[in-house]
Design an enzyme around this catalytic site. Structure first.
Site, mmCIF file in Angstrom:
data_model
loop_
_atom_site.group_PDB
_atom_site.id
_atom_site.type_symbol
_atom_site.label_atom_id
_atom_site.label_comp_id
_atom_site.label_asym_id
_atom_site.label_seq_id
_atom_site.Cartn_x
_atom_site.Cartn_y
_atom_site.Cartn_z
ATOM 1 N N SER A 173 -15.728 18.213 -1.917
ATOM 2 C CA SER A 173 -16.157 17.784 -3.362
ATOM 3 C C SER A 173 -17.237 19.151 -3.870
ATOM 4 O O SER A 173 -17.404 19.458 -4.782
ATOM 5 C CB SER A 173 -17.104 16.784 -3.457
ATOM 6 O OG SER A 173 -18.266 16.487 -2.755
ATOM 7 N N LYS B 239 -16.378 14.955 9.300
ATOM 8 C CA LYS B 239 -16.258 13.462 8.417
ATOM 9 C C LYS B 239 -14.661 14.534 8.224
ATOM 10 O O LYS B 239 -13.877 15.667 7.581
ATOM 11 C CB LYS B 239 -16.392 13.553 7.591
ATOM 12 C CG LYS B 239 -16.002 12.482 6.763
ATOM 13 C CD LYS B 239 -16.972 11.690 5.475
ATOM 14 C CE LYS B 239 -16.786 12.215 3.963
ATOM 15 N NZ LYS B 239 -15.789 13.187 3.821
ATOM 16 N N GLU C 167 -13.851 4.672 0.931
ATOM 17 C CA GLU C 167 -13.599 5.253 -1.293
ATOM 18 C C GLU C 167 -12.893 4.033 -1.410
ATOM 19 O O GLU C 167 -11.308 4.678 -2.305
ATOM 20 C CB GLU C 167 -13.404 7.090 -1.114
ATOM 21 C CG GLU C 167 -13.900 7.380 -2.697
ATOM 22 C CD GLU C 167 -13.494 8.609 -2.740
ATOM 23 O OE1 GLU C 167 -13.326 9.966 -1.655
ATOM 24 O OE2 GLU C 167 -13.827 9.210 -4.001
#
Ligand code: KIV
Length: 271
Positions: free
Chosen positions: A41, A109, A179
């Site tokens: 992000s 991740k 998510e």
């Protein structure tokens, strides 16, 4: 003190936040976060891209090193960026090793549960690189998921996420981010999983929550249903910068207390 992997399983609920630089990491560590994520992000919230796709391995390494310096005692996870683990196991392992060696991150991740991703999770976790999985609305493949929308609302989609959660756990992931999926689907996954589930837009039943730093602090624009703004630092920053520019123009800054002195006799010699 940094949590170990067994402690991460036990010490739920877990609080996790993203960080991208040294001061953000210091704040997160001082606030007592259980985990910090150098998420891709980064692309949207720090680098000004409109997706996570342009974020490179070099970008993640550069930012994760700063984060590690700011938060030496917090469990640190760094994202494997788009394109670094889709071109074969060899590339995935090389990228993960580079992140661990060059940044001091504790884990990586990666998104999804395709056969290639499951193979990468298996090999990395067997060889000492802890892997956090990421399912549901996976931003790196957002376009093929049909945009930013809730995943797993129908039976087929929900079943797929449920099976993926089992698959990433079997492959060796130590935790899984869920998510933007329905809260009761996240609850079912959490009940069945033996690894912690970390939700973002996945309701209250997960074993932990993760949010983006800029959303928590109100630095990013606009409201996001999945986040909560605990401060309005973006607005405060703009006001502070406006005040500074105003004082420069009105010549009230710098004041005497912001200036250094020179003795008269030294100055006299210069005239
Ligand atoms: O990149 C990121 O910040 C993330 C979190 C939102 C989970 O993957």
């Amino acid at each position: 003190m940094k949590l170990t992997l067994p402690e991460l399983r036990r010490e739920t609920p877990l609080a996790m936040v993203t960080a991208y630089d040294y001061p953000g990491a210091q704040q997160a560590e001082r606030a007592g976060m259980d985990l910090i994520l150098v998420g891709d992000s980064l692309g949207n919230v720090v680098l000004g891209y409109d997706s996570t796709a342009p974020v490179t391995l070099g970008d993640i390494i550069h930012h994760a090193r700063a984060v590690r310096r700011g938060a030496p005692d917090t469990f640190l996870v760094a994202d494997l960026p788009f394109g670094t683990y889709h071109t074969g196991l060899h590339d995935a392992v090389r990228a993960a090793v580079k992140i661990i060696q060059e940044t001091g991150s504790d884990a990586v991740k990666l998104e999804g549960a395709s056969p290639e991703v499951l193979e990468a999770i298996t090999v990395l976790s067997r060889n000492g690189i802890p892997v956090m999985a990421h399912l549901g609305l996976t931003p790196q493949t957002e376009v093929s998921l049909g945009g930013r929308k809730v995943q797993g609302r129908d039976e087929v989609g929900a079943q797929r996420i449920l099976e993926s959660a089992r698959a990433v756990e079997e492959a060796g992931a130590f935790a899984v981010v869920l998510e933007v999926i329905p809260a009761r689907l996240a609850r079912l996954i959490t009940e069945r999983a033996t690894i912690p589930t970390i939700g973002i837009g996945a309701g209250p039943y997960c074993d932990g929550q993760v949010l983006v730093y800029h959303d928590v602090l109100g630095v990013s624009d606009g409201e996001k249903k999945i986040a909560k703004r605990y401060a309005e630092l973006g607005q405060l920053a703009t006001e502070a910068l406006r005040a500074y520019a105003g004082e420069v123009r009105s010549k009230t800054f710098p004041a005497k207390e912001n200036s250094f002195i020179i003795k008269d006799e030294v100055l006299d010699k210069l005239y």
